[in-house]
Design a protein around this motif. Structure first.
Motif, PDB file in Angstrom:
ATOM      1  N   ARG A  97       4.711   1.368 -18.092  1.00 25.66           N
ATOM      2  CA  ARG A  97       6.173   1.646 -18.068  1.00 25.66           C
ATOM      3  C   ARG A  97       6.324   3.298 -18.043  1.00 25.66           C
ATOM      4  O   ARG A  97       6.962   3.677 -16.985  1.00 25.66           O
ATOM      5  CB  ARG A  97       6.865   0.959 -19.127  1.00 25.66           C
ATOM      6  CG  ARG A  97       8.438   1.317 -18.798  1.00 25.66           C
ATOM      7  CD  ARG A  97       9.317   0.755 -20.214  1.00 25.66           C
ATOM      8  NE  ARG A  97       8.713  -0.446 -20.663  1.00 25.66           N
ATOM      9  CZ  ARG A  97       9.263  -1.450 -20.312  1.00 25.66           C
ATOM     10  NH1 ARG A  97       9.960  -1.836 -19.551  1.00 25.66           N
ATOM     11  NH2 ARG A  97       8.552  -2.843 -21.109  1.00 25.66           N
ATOM     12  N   PHE A  98       5.689   3.775 -18.757  1.00 28.94           N
ATOM     13  CA  PHE A  98       5.706   5.172 -19.090  1.00 28.94           C
ATOM     14  C   PHE A  98       5.300   5.969 -17.744  1.00 28.94           C
ATOM     15  O   PHE A  98       6.136   6.823 -17.310  1.00 28.94           O
ATOM     16  CB  PHE A  98       5.169   5.907 -20.205  1.00 28.94           C
ATOM     17  CG  PHE A  98       4.980   7.314 -20.442  1.00 28.94           C
ATOM     18  CD1 PHE A  98       6.203   7.985 -20.987  1.00 28.94           C
ATOM     19  CD2 PHE A  98       4.175   8.224 -19.814  1.00 28.94           C
ATOM     20  CE1 PHE A  98       6.161   9.425 -20.892  1.00 28.94           C
ATOM     21  CE2 PHE A  98       4.114   9.306 -19.689  1.00 28.94           C
ATOM     22  CZ  PHE A  98       5.110  10.085 -20.446  1.00 28.94           C
ATOM     23  N   GLY A  99       4.001   5.561 -17.158  1.00 27.26           N
ATOM     24  CA  GLY A  99       3.596   6.178 -15.928  1.00 27.26           C
ATOM     25  C   GLY A  99       4.491   5.974 -14.798  1.00 27.26           C
ATOM     26  O   GLY A  99       4.710   6.983 -14.094  1.00 27.26           O
ATOM     27  N   LEU A 100       5.049   4.843 -14.617  1.00 28.43           N
ATOM     28  CA  LEU A 100       5.847   4.697 -13.430  1.00 28.43           C
ATOM     29  C   LEU A 100       7.114   5.241 -13.416  1.00 28.43           C
ATOM     30  O   LEU A 100       7.639   5.703 -12.611  1.00 28.43           O
ATOM     31  CB  LEU A 100       5.890   3.137 -12.819  1.00 28.43           C
ATOM     32  CG  LEU A 100       4.477   2.660 -12.585  1.00 28.43           C
ATOM     33  CD1 LEU A 100       4.590   0.940 -12.477  1.00 28.43           C
ATOM     34  CD2 LEU A 100       3.765   3.364 -11.565  1.00 28.43           C
ATOM     35  N   TYR A 106       3.647  11.984 -15.312  1.00 26.84           N
ATOM     36  CA  TYR A 106       2.102  11.253 -15.607  1.00 26.84           C
ATOM     37  C   TYR A 106       1.219  12.154 -14.757  1.00 26.84           C
ATOM     38  O   TYR A 106       0.188  12.229 -14.918  1.00 26.84           O
ATOM     39  CB  TYR A 106       2.360  10.010 -15.144  1.00 26.84           C
ATOM     40  CG  TYR A 106       1.147   9.261 -15.225  1.00 26.84           C
ATOM     41  CD1 TYR A 106       0.977   8.609 -16.580  1.00 26.84           C
ATOM     42  CD2 TYR A 106       0.211   8.979 -14.341  1.00 26.84           C
ATOM     43  CE1 TYR A 106      -0.305   7.911 -16.802  1.00 26.84           C
ATOM     44  CE2 TYR A 106      -0.869   8.393 -14.425  1.00 26.84           C
ATOM     45  CZ  TYR A 106      -1.353   7.665 -15.950  1.00 26.84           C
ATOM     46  OH  TYR A 106      -2.431   7.119 -16.085  1.00 26.84           O
ATOM     47  N   GLU A 107       1.895  12.456 -13.530  1.00 25.27           N
ATOM     48  CA  GLU A 107       0.949  13.208 -12.586  1.00 25.27           C
ATOM     49  C   GLU A 107       0.465  14.470 -13.066  1.00 25.27           C
ATOM     50  O   GLU A 107      -0.610  14.828 -13.023  1.00 25.27           O
ATOM     51  CB  GLU A 107       1.598  13.406 -11.269  1.00 25.27           C
ATOM     52  CG  GLU A 107       1.852  12.150 -10.467  1.00 25.27           C
ATOM     53  CD  GLU A 107       2.648  12.537  -8.911  1.00 25.27           C
ATOM     54  OE1 GLU A 107       2.179  11.760  -8.249  1.00 25.27           O
ATOM     55  OE2 GLU A 107       3.563  13.190  -9.205  1.00 25.27           O
ATOM     56  N   ILE A 108       1.255  15.298 -13.944  1.00 27.76           N
ATOM     57  CA  ILE A 108       0.823  16.437 -14.504  1.00 27.76           C
ATOM     58  C   ILE A 108      -0.001  16.299 -15.556  1.00 27.76           C
ATOM     59  O   ILE A 108      -0.954  16.813 -15.780  1.00 27.76           O
ATOM     60  CB  ILE A 108       2.170  17.232 -15.090  1.00 27.76           C
ATOM     61  CG1 ILE A 108       2.778  17.989 -13.837  1.00 27.76           C
ATOM     62  CG2 ILE A 108       1.771  18.220 -15.999  1.00 27.76           C
ATOM     63  CD1 ILE A 108       4.117  18.709 -14.204  1.00 27.76           C
ATOM     64  N   MET A 109       0.191  15.180 -16.242  1.00 29.75           N
ATOM     65  CA  MET A 109      -0.426  14.637 -17.679  1.00 29.75           C
ATOM     66  C   MET A 109      -1.982  14.324 -17.208  1.00 29.75           C
ATOM     67  O   MET A 109      -2.801  14.674 -18.010  1.00 29.75           O
ATOM     68  CB  MET A 109       0.217  13.605 -18.514  1.00 29.75           C
ATOM     69  CG  MET A 109       1.423  14.269 -19.050  1.00 29.75           C
ATOM     70  SD  MET A 109       2.754  13.072 -19.910  1.00 29.75           S
ATOM     71  CE  MET A 109       1.700  12.230 -20.904  1.00 29.75           C
ATOM     72  N   TYR A 167      -2.302   3.665  -8.314  1.00 33.97           N
ATOM     73  CA  TYR A 167      -1.869   2.916  -7.105  1.00 33.97           C
ATOM     74  C   TYR A 167      -0.402   3.045  -6.806  1.00 33.97           C
ATOM     75  O   TYR A 167      -0.017   3.405  -5.733  1.00 33.97           O
ATOM     76  CB  TYR A 167      -2.588   1.698  -7.180  1.00 33.97           C
ATOM     77  CG  TYR A 167      -2.405   0.844  -5.943  1.00 33.97           C
ATOM     78  CD1 TYR A 167      -3.061   0.815  -4.804  1.00 33.97           C
ATOM     79  CD2 TYR A 167      -1.398  -0.219  -5.737  1.00 33.97           C
ATOM     80  CE1 TYR A 167      -2.872   0.285  -3.996  1.00 33.97           C
ATOM     81  CE2 TYR A 167      -1.040  -0.849  -4.677  1.00 33.97           C
ATOM     82  CZ  TYR A 167      -2.003  -0.771  -3.619  1.00 33.97           C
ATOM     83  OH  TYR A 167      -1.899  -1.626  -2.697  1.00 33.97           O
ATOM     84  N   TYR A 168       0.374   2.573  -7.629  1.00 32.19           N
ATOM     85  CA  TYR A 168       1.617   2.277  -7.388  1.00 32.19           C
ATOM     86  C   TYR A 168       2.567   3.719  -7.400  1.00 32.19           C
ATOM     87  O   TYR A 168       3.541   3.673  -6.912  1.00 32.19           O
ATOM     88  CB  TYR A 168       2.392   1.222  -8.486  1.00 32.19           C
ATOM     89  CG  TYR A 168       2.146   0.155  -8.394  1.00 32.19           C
ATOM     90  CD1 TYR A 168       2.620  -0.573  -7.043  1.00 32.19           C
ATOM     91  CD2 TYR A 168       1.166  -0.637  -8.784  1.00 32.19           C
ATOM     92  CE1 TYR A 168       2.340  -1.998  -6.770  1.00 32.19           C
ATOM     93  CE2 TYR A 168       0.835  -1.927  -8.598  1.00 32.19           C
ATOM     94  CZ  TYR A 168       1.359  -2.745  -7.582  1.00 32.19           C
ATOM     95  OH  TYR A 168       0.910  -3.728  -7.178  1.00 32.19           O
ATOM     96  N   THR A 174       9.519   2.092  -9.551  1.00 29.39           N
ATOM     97  CA  THR A 174       9.848   2.099 -11.079  1.00 29.39           C
ATOM     98  C   THR A 174       9.044   0.961 -11.428  1.00 29.39           C
ATOM     99  O   THR A 174       8.567  -0.198 -10.985  1.00 29.39           O
ATOM    100  CB  THR A 174      11.233   1.957 -11.449  1.00 29.39           C
ATOM    101  OG1 THR A 174      11.615   0.562 -11.008  1.00 29.39           O
ATOM    102  CG2 THR A 174      12.010   2.934 -10.636  1.00 29.39           C
ATOM    103  N   TYR A 175       8.891   0.999 -12.854  1.00 33.43           N
ATOM    104  CA  TYR A 175       8.278  -0.303 -13.497  1.00 33.43           C
ATOM    105  C   TYR A 175       9.195  -1.656 -13.441  1.00 33.43           C
ATOM    106  O   TYR A 175       8.432  -2.767 -13.079  1.00 33.43           O
ATOM    107  CB  TYR A 175       7.938  -0.099 -15.130  1.00 33.43           C
ATOM    108  CG  TYR A 175       7.973  -1.238 -15.744  1.00 33.43           C
ATOM    109  CD1 TYR A 175       6.457  -1.526 -15.942  1.00 33.43           C
ATOM    110  CD2 TYR A 175       8.633  -2.209 -16.753  1.00 33.43           C
ATOM    111  CE1 TYR A 175       6.152  -2.765 -16.759  1.00 33.43           C
ATOM    112  CE2 TYR A 175       8.322  -3.362 -17.239  1.00 33.43           C
ATOM    113  CZ  TYR A 175       7.049  -3.584 -17.132  1.00 33.43           C
ATOM    114  OH  TYR A 175       6.637  -4.750 -17.820  1.00 33.43           O
ATOM    115  N   ASP A 176      10.470  -1.505 -13.283  1.00 33.06           N
ATOM    116  CA  ASP A 176      11.057  -2.747 -12.886  1.00 33.06           C
ATOM    117  C   ASP A 176      10.859  -3.450 -11.774  1.00 33.06           C
ATOM    118  O   ASP A 176      10.871  -4.391 -11.537  1.00 33.06           O
ATOM    119  CB  ASP A 176      12.594  -2.473 -13.215  1.00 33.06           C
ATOM    120  CG  ASP A 176      13.026  -2.439 -14.937  1.00 33.06           C
ATOM    121  OD1 ASP A 176      12.271  -3.035 -15.637  1.00 33.06           O
ATOM    122  OD2 ASP A 176      14.128  -1.594 -15.069  1.00 33.06           O
TER     123      ASP A 176
END
Length: 193
Positions: A97-100, A106-109, A167-168, A174-176
Motif C-alpha cells: 500500500r505504501f509503495g503504490l 518509493y521510487e526515490i527510496m 511491476y505495478y 493505487t493500492y485500491d
C-alpha cells in the motif's frame, strides 16, 4: 519581515513535495534549486531559507519518507493479532500500500540508480529492512525453520513484494485499484510460513 513572509508562503513541506516529484520525473542531476523554485513560482533564493543545498534537500526527502514507512511498519508490529490477517500478511499489505500510494517516494527510496544518491538511501534501506525482517522472524516458528531460513525468508518476502510494487508502479495505479491482486500475492507468499 521578508524572511517571515517567505517562511509562511513557501513551507518546507511544499518544497519537499515539489522536489520529490521533480527528482523522480526528471532525475536528480537534471534538477537545480533554481528549477525547483521556478516550479513552485518562487526564486531559488527562497529555498535556501529552508535548505542550504540540493543534497540537503534530497536527504531530507529520504529521511522523511523512510521515517514514515518505518512508522507504518512499527504500527503493524505493535498492533494486536487479527483473525483475518496475521502480522506478516498485514506487514506485506501495508508495504505494498505504501509503495503504490506513494509512488514517487518509493521510487526515490528503493529504485534510484544514481550511485551518489544511493549513499543517502543505503542506511535507511537497511534500517527499514531490519524492522521488516524482525516482524517476519517473530512470526516464524523456530522449530519449523532453520537458522538459514530465518534470514532468507524475510529477504525473499521483501524481494517479492518489491517486485510486485515495481511491476505495478509503472502504471501509476493505487493500492485500491489492484487490491485483489495484492491480497492474492500476499496470501501466496505467506503459504511458506
Amino acid at each position: 519581515m521578508a524572511r517571515r513572509a517567505v517562511e509562511q508562503e513557501l513551507s518546507r513541506e511544499r518544497i519537499l513535495e515539489a522536489a520529490r516529484h521533480l527528482f523522480v520525473t526528471k532525475g536528480y542531476r537534471a534538477i537545480s534549486m533554481r528549477s525547483i523554485g521556478q516550479h513552485l513560482g518562487y526564486s531559488h533564493g527562497s529555498l535556501y531559507y529552508h535548505f542550504k543545498e540540493k543534497a540537503e534537500l534530497f536527504y531530507a526527502i529520504v529521511m522523511e519518507d523512510f521515517d514514515h514507512l518505518c512508522y507504518l511498519l512499527q504500527e503493524v508490529k505493535e498492533a494486536p493479532e487479527q483473525p483475518e490477517w496475521n502480522k506478516v500478511e498485514r506487514l506485506l499489505i501495508e508495504f505494498i500500500r505504501f509503495g503504490l500510494d506513494n509512488a514517487h517516494q518509493y521510487e526515490i527510496m528503493f529504485m534510484i540508480r544514481d550511485e551518489e544518491l544511493l549513499s543517502y538511501c543505503r542506511a535507511e534501506q537497511a534500517r527499514c529492512f531490519e524492522l521488516f525482517s524482525s516482524i517476519v522472524r517473530q512470526h516464524m516458528d523456530v522449530t519449523e525453520h532453520t537458522l538459514e531460513a530465518m534470514h532468507t525468508v524475510p529477504l525473499s518476502l521483501f524481494l517479492s513484494i518489491h517486485g510486485f510494487i515495481s511491476y505495478y508502479i509503472q502504471d501509476r495505479v493505487t493500492y485500491d485499484e489492484i487490491r485483489p491482486a495484492a491480497i492474492a500475492h500476499v496470501k501466496t507468499l505467506c503459504r511458506v510460513l
